[in-house]
Write an enzyme that holds these catalytic residues in place. Structure first.
Site, PDB file in Angstrom:
ATOM      1  N   SER A 153     -54.828 106.085 -27.874  1.00 43.03           N
ATOM      2  CA  SER A 153     -53.722 105.244 -27.429  1.00 43.03           C
ATOM      3  C   SER A 153     -54.206 103.892 -26.937  1.00 43.03           C
ATOM      4  O   SER A 153     -53.415 102.975 -26.783  1.00 43.03           O
ATOM      5  CB  SER A 153     -52.925 105.949 -26.328  1.00 43.03           C
ATOM      6  OG  SER A 153     -53.786 106.364 -25.301  1.00 43.03           O
ATOM      7  N   HIS A 212     -50.795 107.154 -34.350  1.00 41.12           N
ATOM      8  CA  HIS A 212     -50.515 107.334 -32.920  1.00 41.12           C
ATOM      9  C   HIS A 212     -49.161 107.993 -32.677  1.00 41.12           C
ATOM     10  O   HIS A 212     -48.116 107.410 -32.948  1.00 41.12           O
ATOM     11  CB  HIS A 212     -50.591 105.968 -32.209  1.00 41.12           C
ATOM     12  CG  HIS A 212     -50.507 106.071 -30.726  1.00 41.12           C
ATOM     13  ND1 HIS A 212     -49.873 105.134 -29.939  1.00 41.12           N
ATOM     14  CD2 HIS A 212     -50.969 107.028 -29.876  1.00 41.12           C
ATOM     15  CE1 HIS A 212     -49.959 105.509 -28.670  1.00 41.12           C
ATOM     16  NE2 HIS A 212     -50.614 106.648 -28.610  1.00 41.12           N
ATOM     17  N   GLU A 240     -46.984 105.412 -34.795  1.00 42.72           N
ATOM     18  CA  GLU A 240     -47.540 104.099 -35.142  1.00 42.72           C
ATOM     19  C   GLU A 240     -48.699 104.309 -36.114  1.00 42.72           C
ATOM     20  O   GLU A 240     -49.605 105.096 -35.830  1.00 42.72           O
ATOM     21  CB  GLU A 240     -48.063 103.382 -33.892  1.00 42.72           C
ATOM     22  CG  GLU A 240     -46.962 102.974 -32.925  1.00 42.72           C
ATOM     23  CD  GLU A 240     -47.501 102.440 -31.604  1.00 42.72           C
ATOM     24  OE1 GLU A 240     -46.842 101.559 -31.019  1.00 42.72           O
ATOM     25  OE2 GLU A 240     -48.569 102.900 -31.130  1.00 42.72           O
ATOM     26  N   ASN A 285     -47.642 100.975 -26.366  1.00 46.61           N
ATOM     27  CA  ASN A 285     -48.393 100.901 -25.112  1.00 46.61           C
ATOM     28  C   ASN A 285     -48.697  99.464 -24.682  1.00 46.61           C
ATOM     29  O   ASN A 285     -48.863  99.194 -23.494  1.00 46.61           O
ATOM     30  CB  ASN A 285     -49.682 101.716 -25.204  1.00 46.61           C
ATOM     31  CG  ASN A 285     -49.401 103.202 -25.030  1.00 46.61           C
ATOM     32  OD1 ASN A 285     -48.366 103.585 -24.499  1.00 46.61           O
ATOM     33  ND2 ASN A 285     -50.317 104.031 -25.491  1.00 46.61           N
TER      34      ASN A 285
END
Ligand code: 3HC
Length: 306
Positions: free
Chosen positions: A134, A157, A169, A207
């Site tokens: 991440s 992800h 992702e 993130n």
């Protein structure tokens, strides 16, 4: 030659067997959605205890999924999904027949690089390698493998809880080939997910936006401007978030969040991230040092022990 070429290129794209490294919350979730999509899944971790824990996570989640996916035959559905999953602590065996390797182990660049460097020599040349990191650089992880493999390497992800969160992702490095990218899109869609594409930058999309937002929520509370409860209510009812930032921090883990912000802050010179944006707030560091890690151990910003 043409037939051989056709065979090789279809071979490279046709994912049937998926190997997941790491049987924690993320790895178990990825193995589960893979098995639900009909892939043969091998789940691998270093100890039998970790694998048992992963299977336990899958069983609990699958009970919720089966009720919706197959209300008339919950038992049959569960049995079929579980039949697609095998477990092993032998990393070499785990990748012997793999078309796609998804790594979801500890968030350490060194350990991830060591694992992929090893697997590169054991897996089929056509196998796609993907990391569920991440916060680390996909390029830096992929660099532990051969030039040929780097074309078959990308970020993949997922989000917690994996069986419930629709997004994946896909992170393309400068070396990721178009066929690898397309194969990963196909896999995520088959898993019932919605893929988005992003370059290899810190935090990718979610993130990169979510971590600074959560850190700023902590600073807001540190400045005494509002309580965590009121910030959560505000963002849930005023911005439509399913969880306010403090519930989300507890959900993600305070240790995980401070680990990400510490790493990004340290590397901000190289990556160009504004250092003040990703500096770990004192309150976050304090809670972590007191062992308040969030939901996983019963206490974070909120108390879950009751
Ligand atoms: N397994 C299977 N299904 C699950 C599940 C699980 N572990 N957890 C939730 N679900 C399903 C439920 O069955 C339910 O489905 P239904 O509505 O069809 O019956 C649905 O998800 C909603 O669950 P609940 O009713 O129990 O609870 P909520 O409505 O509060 O939803 C939530 C729970 C989905 C977790 C929601 O609160 C949410 O979306 N929260 C935000 C989560 C988030 O932002 N995650 C990303 C964190 S960042 C991250 O992961 C990146 C990492 O790199 C740090």
């Amino acid at each position: 030659v043409l037939a051989l070429h056709r065979h090789l290129s279809s071979d490279a794209k046709d994912v049937k067997t998926v190997t997941v490294f790491g049987a924690g919350l993320m790895g178990a979730g990825i193995a589960q959605v893979g098995a639900q999509a009909g892939y043969k899944v091998v789940l691998s971790d270093v100890t039998d205890k970790a694998l048992d824990n992963g299977l336990n996570i899958i069983s609990k989640s699958l009970a919720r999924v089966a009720k919706k996916a197959s209300p008339d035959d919950i038992e049959g559905y569960t049995k079929n999904v579980l039949a697609n999953i095998t477990v092993t602590t032998d990393a070499e065996k785990a990748v012997a027949d793999s078309d796609l390797v998804v790594e979801a182990i500890i968030e350490s660049i060194k350990i991830k690089r060591d694992l992929f460097g090893f697997l590169d020599k054991k897996a089929k040349p056509s196998a796609i390698f993907a990391s569920n990191t991440s916060s680390l650089s996909i390029t830096e992880i992929a660099d532990a493998t051969s030039k040929e493999r780097q074309a078959n390497f990308a970020g993949l992800h997922f989000f917690n809880p994996v069986p419930a969160m629709k997004l994946v992702e896909i992170i393309r490095t400068d070396a990721t080939s178009q066929s690898t990218y397309e194969a990963l899109r196909e896999v995520t869609i088959k898993m019932g997910k919605k893929p988005v594409t992003c370059k290899d930058t810190p935090g990718f999309i979610v993130n990169r936006l979510l971590v600074p937002y959560m850190l700023e929520a902590i600073r807001l509370v540190e400045r005494g401007e509002a309580t965590p409860e009121d910030v959560d209510t505000a963002m849930e009812l005023g911005a439509g978030y399913p969880m306010g930032p403090f519930k989300l921090l507890d959900f993600v883990g305070l240790d995980t969040t401070s680990y990400i912000s510490d790493g990004w802050h340290k590397n901000s010179g190289e990556t160009g991230l504004p250092p003040t944006l990703v500096e770990t707030p004192e309150l976050l560091a304090k809670l972590v040092s007191e062992g308040r890690l969030g939901r996983k151990n019963g206490k974070g910003f909120y108390d879950y022990s009751k």
